[in-house]
Write a protein that holds these residues in place. Structure first.
Motif, PDB file in Angstrom:
ATOM      1  N   ILE A 123     -98.147 -43.964  37.961  1.00 35.13           N
ATOM      2  CA  ILE A 123     -99.552 -44.019  38.036  1.00 35.13           C
ATOM      3  C   ILE A 123    -100.056 -45.555  37.623  1.00 35.13           C
ATOM      4  CG2 ILE A 123    -101.560 -43.181  36.811  1.00 35.13           C
ATOM      5  CD1 ILE A 123     -99.755 -40.701  36.089  1.00 35.13           C
ATOM      6  N   ASN A 137    -106.038 -42.135  33.140  1.00 35.54           N
ATOM      7  CA  ASN A 137    -105.441 -41.812  34.132  1.00 35.54           C
ATOM      8  C   ASN A 137    -106.516 -40.966  35.164  1.00 35.54           C
ATOM      9  OD1 ASN A 137    -102.874 -43.032  33.744  1.00 35.54           O
ATOM     10  ND2 ASN A 137    -101.830 -41.140  33.077  1.00 35.54           N
ATOM     11  N   TYR A 185    -102.268 -40.669  44.547  1.00 37.40           N
ATOM     12  CA  TYR A 185    -102.593 -41.072  43.228  1.00 37.40           C
ATOM     13  C   TYR A 185    -102.927 -39.621  42.653  1.00 37.40           C
ATOM     14  CZ  TYR A 185    -104.946 -42.831  39.058  1.00 37.40           C
ATOM     15  OH  TYR A 185    -105.208 -42.991  37.704  1.00 37.40           O
ATOM     16  N   LYS A 219     -99.791 -37.796  41.685  1.00 38.30           N
ATOM     17  CA  LYS A 219     -99.139 -38.467  40.577  1.00 38.30           C
ATOM     18  C   LYS A 219     -99.997 -37.834  39.162  1.00 38.30           C
ATOM     19  CE  LYS A 219     -96.880 -42.274  42.580  1.00 38.30           C
ATOM     20  NZ  LYS A 219     -96.710 -43.710  42.664  1.00 38.30           N
ATOM     21  N   VAL A 220    -101.266 -37.948  39.229  1.00 40.18           N
ATOM     22  CA  VAL A 220    -102.033 -37.683  37.959  1.00 40.18           C
ATOM     23  C   VAL A 220    -102.093 -36.128  37.879  1.00 40.18           C
ATOM     24  CG1 VAL A 220    -104.131 -38.012  36.803  1.00 40.18           C
ATOM     25  CG2 VAL A 220    -103.350 -39.748  38.020  1.00 40.18           C
TER      26      VAL A 220
END
Lengths: 254, 227
Positions: free
Chosen positions: B26, A209, A226, A229-230
């Motif tokens: 993700i 990820n 992104y 989220k990570v």
């Protein structure tokens, strides 16, 4: 919190006396510096090589530093029995684990900043101004390193130094492969296998990820969504791992 | 362990639920933003190991260095599988597609000058390789230009050259792309569009303005400007 901070600062100071970390740091800087040897390539190819080598060095040597410093922080205290002296003082085991985590995080941060600064220096030397995408890649690498150190810390509370070391590296490799594994299992018909794979996919830290560097180097932009989220994934995972570390350390007979 | 603590730790373990949900998010985002890595097995142990360790860029770089060595030692055909592998590893690395297409359509083509059938084959392979690159990088001018230029310069296939060069100028691109497009329009027989394209360069006050003025003048007076 103050007690944890004091333990953290002390752990940081102690780690700074560890020559292994300096050696790793120097090797990382040499590797990044060596990427300048590709000057026989065209400017665009050379820049790609510099970025690839630098990101790889920051990640790989950062991982080594994170794992070794986390390992040293807990396992050495237990091996040298200095932990007895510490725990006789009004310090709870929770303070101890949090403090160790803070100390390790500081070590990782310092090394990360030094190696990244050298990378930026090299880019500037090549008359390239680092763009925001490079910062995004570095941010995720840093988060990955902190997560890695928290996992090693948790493993060190429950097992021997050697086991924690081997298992941390094992998780590092597996964590980069989970998405490949999932792709393989998705092609299988067995429902049990699929279920098991899904469970493992959630439980095993998915280090892939955090890997956006390969895309950023070739000019693929990555959104802030992104990163968010990570980032959330990394922080929540870290909380779980630290809770587990506390649980194991509470149960451990010292 | 006291029940109060047990509850706390159970709660911590329950955090794996949001972790799982986040992972789904993700994975989705990686698909949307083209950050996915396809399952692949590589030739060469070193490259394979690097890929397994998550260092795909470095693996591509090592293969690139191998490719350079083969190229400069005259092993042109050994370059091709390496280019395929690098493009597979990093499909968004535009330079690989550009250089791969150029190797096939120009360099290998030149190396087999006494076999027109083979030359046609490699020209075709070069343009196919570039089209594959466009498939992975549709939002950049580079490969449209490379393909357009290959059609224009190597294939003398002006209608196809116009098609791809016209697509290249739709994206942010340097002025020389518009310059080649104007030439391609002329060669394809579309003089009004050639004049219009030259005019674009004049309007932009580009460094090609002087040439554009001369070209428009020649096109209007002689009906031909490109030698």
């Amino acid at each position: 919190m103050r007690k944890s901070w004091l333990i953290g600062v002390n752990t940081f100071r102690e780690s700074m006396r560890n020559k292994t970390l300096y050696i790793l740091l120097v090797i990382a800087l040499i590797v990044i510096g060596a990427s300048k040897l590709f000057s026989f390539l065209t400017a665009e190819e050379e820049m790609k090589m510099i970025k690839d080598v630098s990101f790889a060095a920051i990640e790989f040597f950062g991982a080594l530093i994170a794992i070794f410093s986390a390992l040293g922080a807990v396992a050495k205290e237990i091996d040298r029995r200095t932990i007895y002296t510490l725990l006789t003082k009004p310090i709870s085991r929770n303070h101890f684990i949090f403090g160790k985590f803070i100390g390790v995080a500081l070590v990782v941060l310092l090394n990360f900043v030094l190696i990244s600064a050298f990378f930026f220096g090299l880019l500037l030397f090549k008359k390239t101004i680092p763009d925001i995408e490079i910062f995004k890649a570095l941010l995720l690498i840093f988060l990955e390193l902190i997560l890695m150190s928290s996992i090693t810390l948790a493993l060190a509370t429950v097992s021997s130094e050697a086991f924690a070391l081997i298992f941390s590296f094992f998780l590092y490799i597996v964590g980069n492969l989970t998405s490949y594994g999932k792709q393989m299992v998705e092609r299988a018909d067995n429902i049990i296998m699929k279920g098991l794979a899904d469970m493992l996919y959630t439980v095993v830290p998915n280090y892939a990820n955090f890997n956006i560097r390969d895309k950023i180097v070739v000019g693929v932009p990555v959104s802030w969504l992104y990163l968010l989220k990570v980032g959330s994934y990394g922080i929540i995972y870290m909380v779980v791992v630290l809770c587990l570390a506390l649980y194991f350390f509470q149960k451990r007979e010292i | 362990m006291r029940p109060r603590h047990a509850k706390k730790y159970l709660l911590a373990l329950l955090l794996f639920i949001p972790i799982g949900l986040l992972q789904v998010g993700i994975d989705y985002q990686r698909k949307v933003e083209d950050l996915e890595s396809d399952l692949l097995l590589l030739p060469g142990q070193v490259a394979g190991n690097l890929v397994l360790g998550g260092f795909k860029g470095l693996a591509a770089d090592l293969l690139w260095l191998n490719m350079e060595e083969y190229w400069h030692s005259g092993h042109h055909h050994k370059v091709l599988p390496l280019l395929e592998t690098i493009s597979w590893l990093q499909p968004n690395y535009v330079l690989v597609w550009a250089i791969g297409g150029w190797h096939m359509a120009y360099n290998i083509y030149a190396a087999i000058e006494d076999d027109p059938e083979q030359q046609a084959y490699w020209y075709d392979q070069g343009t196919r390789f570039l089209k594959k690159g466009i498939y992975y990088n549709p939002d950049k001018y580079d490969l449209y230009f490379e393909l357009g230029w290959t059609y224009y310069h190597k294939g003398k296939d002006y209608p196809n050259a116009v098609t791809y060069l016209a697509r290249a100028v739709q994206y942010s691109s340097p002025d020389y792309v518009t310059d080649v497009l104007a030439h391609a329009y002329e060669k394809a027989g579309d003089i009004p569009m050639a004049i219009e394209t030259w005019q674009v360069l004049i309007d932009k006050k580009s460094s090609f303005s002087d040439i554009a003025v001369r070209m428009i003048h020649d096109l209007k007076t002689k009906g031909k400007a490109t030698p």
